[in-house]
Design a protein around this motif. Structure first.
Motif, PDB file in Angstrom:
ATOM      1  N   LYS A 166     -32.197  51.085  61.971  1.00 52.17           N
ATOM      2  CA  LYS A 166     -31.990  49.947  62.864  1.00 52.17           C
ATOM      3  C   LYS A 166     -30.533  49.865  63.306  1.00 52.17           C
ATOM      4  O   LYS A 166     -30.243  49.524  64.448  1.00 52.17           O
ATOM      5  N   SER A 167     -29.640  50.140  62.382  1.00 51.45           N
ATOM      6  CA  SER A 167     -28.215  50.076  62.725  1.00 51.45           C
ATOM      7  C   SER A 167     -27.729  51.457  63.160  1.00 51.45           C
ATOM      8  O   SER A 167     -27.354  52.303  62.336  1.00 51.45           O
ATOM      9  N   GLN A 168     -27.741  51.685  64.437  1.00 46.51           N
ATOM     10  CA  GLN A 168     -27.243  52.946  64.965  1.00 46.51           C
ATOM     11  C   GLN A 168     -25.728  53.045  64.846  1.00 46.51           C
ATOM     12  O   GLN A 168     -25.167  54.145  64.783  1.00 46.51           O
ATOM     13  N   ALA A 169     -25.046  51.892  64.805  1.00 47.34           N
ATOM     14  CA  ALA A 169     -23.591  51.889  64.628  1.00 47.34           C
ATOM     15  C   ALA A 169     -23.231  52.446  63.259  1.00 47.34           C
ATOM     16  O   ALA A 169     -22.331  53.293  63.135  1.00 47.34           O
ATOM     17  N   ALA A 170     -23.938  51.984  62.215  1.00 46.72           N
ATOM     18  CA  ALA A 170     -23.674  52.481  60.862  1.00 46.72           C
ATOM     19  C   ALA A 170     -23.995  53.968  60.756  1.00 46.72           C
ATOM     20  O   ALA A 170     -23.278  54.726  60.084  1.00 46.72           O
ATOM     21  N   PHE A 171     -25.063  54.403  61.423  1.00 45.63           N
ATOM     22  CA  PHE A 171     -25.416  55.826  61.409  1.00 45.63           C
ATOM     23  C   PHE A 171     -24.333  56.658  62.096  1.00 45.63           C
ATOM     24  O   PHE A 171     -23.964  57.737  61.616  1.00 45.63           O
ATOM     25  N   ALA A 172     -23.818  56.162  63.213  1.00 49.74           N
ATOM     26  CA  ALA A 172     -22.762  56.882  63.939  1.00 49.74           C
ATOM     27  C   ALA A 172     -21.518  57.029  63.074  1.00 49.74           C
ATOM     28  O   ALA A 172     -20.869  58.088  63.061  1.00 49.74           O
ATOM     29  N   ILE A 173     -21.159  55.967  62.322  1.00 51.51           N
ATOM     30  CA  ILE A 173     -19.985  56.038  61.455  1.00 51.51           C
ATOM     31  C   ILE A 173     -20.248  56.984  60.283  1.00 51.51           C
ATOM     32  O   ILE A 173     -19.361  57.731  59.860  1.00 51.51           O
ATOM     33  N   GLN A 174     -21.469  56.966  59.765  1.00 49.07           N
ATOM     34  CA  GLN A 174     -21.843  57.885  58.693  1.00 49.07           C
ATOM     35  C   GLN A 174     -21.637  59.335  59.135  1.00 49.07           C
ATOM     36  O   GLN A 174     -21.094  60.158  58.377  1.00 49.07           O
ATOM     37  N   GLU A 175     -22.040  59.641  60.365  1.00 47.38           N
ATOM     38  CA  GLU A 175     -21.866  60.990  60.893  1.00 47.38           C
ATOM     39  C   GLU A 175     -20.387  61.306  61.124  1.00 47.38           C
ATOM     40  O   GLU A 175     -19.941  62.430  60.879  1.00 47.38           O
ATOM     41  N   LEU A 176     -19.625  60.323  61.597  1.00 47.58           N
ATOM     42  CA  LEU A 176     -18.199  60.517  61.833  1.00 47.58           C
ATOM     43  C   LEU A 176     -17.468  60.810  60.517  1.00 47.58           C
ATOM     44  O   LEU A 176     -16.632  61.723  60.449  1.00 47.58           O
ATOM     45  N   ILE A 177     -17.771  60.031  59.468  1.00 49.08           N
ATOM     46  CA  ILE A 177     -17.135  60.227  58.168  1.00 49.08           C
ATOM     47  C   ILE A 177     -17.494  61.605  57.603  1.00 49.08           C
ATOM     48  O   ILE A 177     -16.643  62.334  57.078  1.00 49.08           O
ATOM     49  N   ALA A 178     -18.779  61.970  57.711  1.00 47.76           N
ATOM     50  CA  ALA A 178     -19.227  63.271  57.185  1.00 47.76           C
ATOM     51  C   ALA A 178     -18.517  64.427  57.885  1.00 47.76           C
ATOM     52  O   ALA A 178     -18.193  65.438  57.253  1.00 47.76           O
ATOM     53  N   ASP A 179     -18.254  64.260  59.173  1.00 51.71           N
ATOM     54  CA  ASP A 179     -17.623  65.322  59.953  1.00 51.71           C
ATOM     55  C   ASP A 179     -16.127  65.426  59.683  1.00 51.71           C
ATOM     56  O   ASP A 179     -15.591  66.530  59.505  1.00 51.71           O
ATOM     57  N   ARG A 180     -15.450  64.277  59.622  1.00 53.38           N
ATOM     58  CA  ARG A 180     -13.990  64.293  59.508  1.00 53.38           C
ATOM     59  C   ARG A 180     -13.480  64.219  58.074  1.00 53.38           C
ATOM     60  O   ARG A 180     -12.405  64.722  57.761  1.00 53.38           O
ATOM     61  N   TYR A 181     -14.246  63.545  57.204  1.00 48.16           N
ATOM     62  CA  TYR A 181     -13.776  63.310  55.836  1.00 48.16           C
ATOM     63  C   TYR A 181     -14.879  63.671  54.838  1.00 48.16           C
ATOM     64  O   TYR A 181     -15.469  62.792  54.195  1.00 48.16           O
ATOM     65  N   PRO A 182     -15.181  64.945  54.659  1.00 54.04           N
ATOM     66  CA  PRO A 182     -16.287  65.356  53.789  1.00 54.04           C
ATOM     67  C   PRO A 182     -16.111  64.924  52.331  1.00 54.04           C
ATOM     68  O   PRO A 182     -17.100  64.653  51.645  1.00 54.04           O
ATOM     69  N   THR A 183     -14.864  64.851  51.869  1.00 52.43           N
ATOM     70  CA  THR A 183     -14.623  64.430  50.482  1.00 52.43           C
ATOM     71  C   THR A 183     -15.073  62.991  50.260  1.00 52.43           C
ATOM     72  O   THR A 183     -15.743  62.668  49.274  1.00 52.43           O
ATOM     73  N   THR A 184     -14.722  62.114  51.202  1.00 55.99           N
ATOM     74  CA  THR A 184     -15.136  60.711  51.103  1.00 55.99           C
ATOM     75  C   THR A 184     -16.647  60.578  51.287  1.00 55.99           C
ATOM     76  O   THR A 184     -17.299  59.810  50.576  1.00 55.99           O
ATOM     77  N   ALA A 185     -17.213  61.316  52.236  1.00 55.62           N
ATOM     78  CA  ALA A 185     -18.658  61.265  52.463  1.00 55.62           C
ATOM     79  C   ALA A 185     -19.418  61.673  51.208  1.00 55.62           C
ATOM     80  O   ALA A 185     -20.426  61.043  50.840  1.00 55.62           O
ATOM     81  N   LYS A 186     -18.943  62.703  50.525  1.00 59.32           N
ATOM     82  CA  LYS A 186     -19.591  63.149  49.288  1.00 59.32           C
ATOM     83  C   LYS A 186     -19.495  62.080  48.218  1.00 59.32           C
ATOM     84  O   LYS A 186     -20.471  61.813  47.492  1.00 59.32           O
ATOM     85  N   PHE A 187     -18.329  61.445  48.105  1.00 63.48           N
ATOM     86  CA  PHE A 187     -18.137  60.385  47.116  1.00 63.48           C
ATOM     87  C   PHE A 187     -19.095  59.222  47.366  1.00 63.48           C
ATOM     88  O   PHE A 187     -19.727  58.701  46.437  1.00 63.48           O
ATOM     89  N   VAL A 188     -19.217  58.795  48.634  1.00 67.60           N
ATOM     90  CA  VAL A 188     -20.101  57.681  48.985  1.00 67.60           C
ATOM     91  C   VAL A 188     -21.553  58.039  48.689  1.00 67.60           C
ATOM     92  O   VAL A 188     -22.310  57.241  48.115  1.00 67.60           O
ATOM     93  N   ASN A 189     -21.966  59.236  49.034  1.00 60.01           N
ATOM     94  CA  ASN A 189     -23.344  59.656  48.798  1.00 60.01           C
ATOM     95  C   ASN A 189     -23.654  59.768  47.312  1.00 60.01           C
ATOM     96  O   ASN A 189     -24.762  59.431  46.869  1.00 60.01           O
ATOM     97  N   GLU A 190     -22.684  60.220  46.518  1.00 59.89           N
ATOM     98  CA  GLU A 190     -22.863  60.296  45.075  1.00 59.89           C
ATOM     99  C   GLU A 190     -23.051  58.901  44.479  1.00 59.89           C
ATOM    100  O   GLU A 190     -23.834  58.707  43.555  1.00 59.89           O
ATOM    101  N   ALA A 191     -22.309  57.937  45.018  1.00 61.84           N
ATOM    102  CA  ALA A 191     -22.415  56.567  44.519  1.00 61.84           C
ATOM    103  C   ALA A 191     -23.778  55.952  44.834  1.00 61.84           C
ATOM    104  O   ALA A 191     -24.211  55.016  44.176  1.00 61.84           O
ATOM    105  N   ARG A 192     -24.461  56.504  45.850  1.00 58.55           N
ATOM    106  CA  ARG A 192     -25.763  55.978  46.251  1.00 58.55           C
ATOM    107  C   ARG A 192     -26.931  56.816  45.720  1.00 58.55           C
ATOM    108  O   ARG A 192     -28.083  56.565  46.062  1.00 58.55           O
TER     109      ARG A 192
END
Length: 314
Positions: free
Chosen positions: A190-216
């Motif tokens: 439903k939140s395409q804005a959150a999805f867009a940011i998720q993709e942006l973080i994964a692309d530019r900051y893979p270390t942070t994206a991995k940390f967030v995904n591990e926490a979830r």
């Protein structure tokens, strides 16, 4: 020195030194009541300019009395805005810490920020100290992601989100929080804005994206939110605020920000900076401190200040 006001809290909070010293600080607040009235009148005027009718209809009154929500959100909001102010005026209310995130709550944290210009301490206006892009910066420290950290403190993260979504900075901040503290998104979310940011973080900051995904990974996205709030509280409440109170420097926290006397702003800024610099060195092993924002507030009218004594006004 003990607090004179009727400040409530859970039994375990009664033994919390920060809650006790915060109650003492709240006793020192002085309210410019006429200025509060002017500020509230301006808030009401602003709501009216947005279009909705302020007075509730008969049906809305009935639903309000039953505890139900109404479509007239502005009326409910205008009523609730005054409640923390009334608590500060009467020197009463709850001062406590949340169990999971250990955030510190008081009538001051719940107060609409507009009213802080009408508050002083011993005739000294309030000033504020907070950290630029605080929430993503704290995430960068926990994730040990130096690239993400540097983009946060120089405001490049919010600028990238703003450009990606085509929104203003405040909306970009809200969208970031929806991403960081929500669940994993998909193209059909439903939140395409959150999805867009998720993709942006994964692309530019893979270390942070991995940390967030591990926490979830266990499916409970709230765990990250609680961990972030606990980290924030360790820094700003158990760290900075505790030292300030230990030095008898007036200060009240609003989660990731601090309010102090204007005359003590420099000292509060230096102590806050030292704690944050130590946190950066611990998590990232670099000496680049976060950027602090300081803001002096308008001096209230000295003629209309209410000062307090035990359970009463003079």
């Amino acid at each position: 020195m003990s607090a004179n006001g009727i400040w409530l809290g859970r039994e375990d909070d009664g033994r919390d030194a920060i809650c006790q010293s915060t109650r003492q600080m709240l006793d020192c607040l002085q309210l410019d009541i006429p200025l509060c009235r002017k500020i509230y009148s301006q808030i009401v005027s602003d709501y009216k300019n947005l279009g909705p009718e302020i007075k509730p209809t008969k049906n809305e009154k009935k639903r309000l009395y039953k505890g139900e929500k109404t479509g007239n959100r502005s009326f409910q909001q205008l009523r609730s805005i005054l409640f923390p102010l009334e608590q500060l005026d009467c020197r009463s209310g709850r001062v406590s810490r949340s169990k999971k995130g250990r955030r510190l709550f008081s009538p001051f944290t719940q107060l609409k920020s507009d009213f802080r210009a009408a508050i002083s301490v011993e005739g000294d206006a309030l000033a504020s100290v907070d950290m630029r892009a605080c929430q993503p910066t704290l995430l960068a420290l926990l994730a040990k992601d130096e690239a993400f950290y540097r983009d946060c403190i120089h405001d490049r993260l919010y600028e990238a989100i703003r450009e990606e979504l085509g929104v203003d900075r405040d909306t970009a901040k809200m969208a970031y929080c929806e991403y960081a503290y929500g669940g994993i998104r998909s193209k059909n979310s439903k939140s395409q804005a959150a999805f867009a940011i998720q993709e942006l973080i994964a692309d530019r900051y893979p270390t942070t994206a991995k940390f967030v995904n591990e926490a979830r990974k266990d499916g409970d996205y709230r765990r990250l939110s609680h961990r972030m709030m606990k980290f924030e509280s360790e820094l700003f409440v158990d760290g900075v605020l505790s030292e300030l109170h230990g030095r008898n420097i007036f200060a009240l926290s609003v989660h990731d920000g601090l309010y102090c006397k204007s005359s003590q702003l420099l000292a509060v800024r230096e102590i806050t900076q030292s704690h944050l610099t130590a946190a950066v060195q611990k998590h990232l092993q670099i000496d680049t401190p976060p950027i602090l924002c300081v803001e002096p507030h308008s001096n209230p009218s000295q003629q209309n200040i209410h000062t307090y004594k035990t359970h009463g006004h003079t």
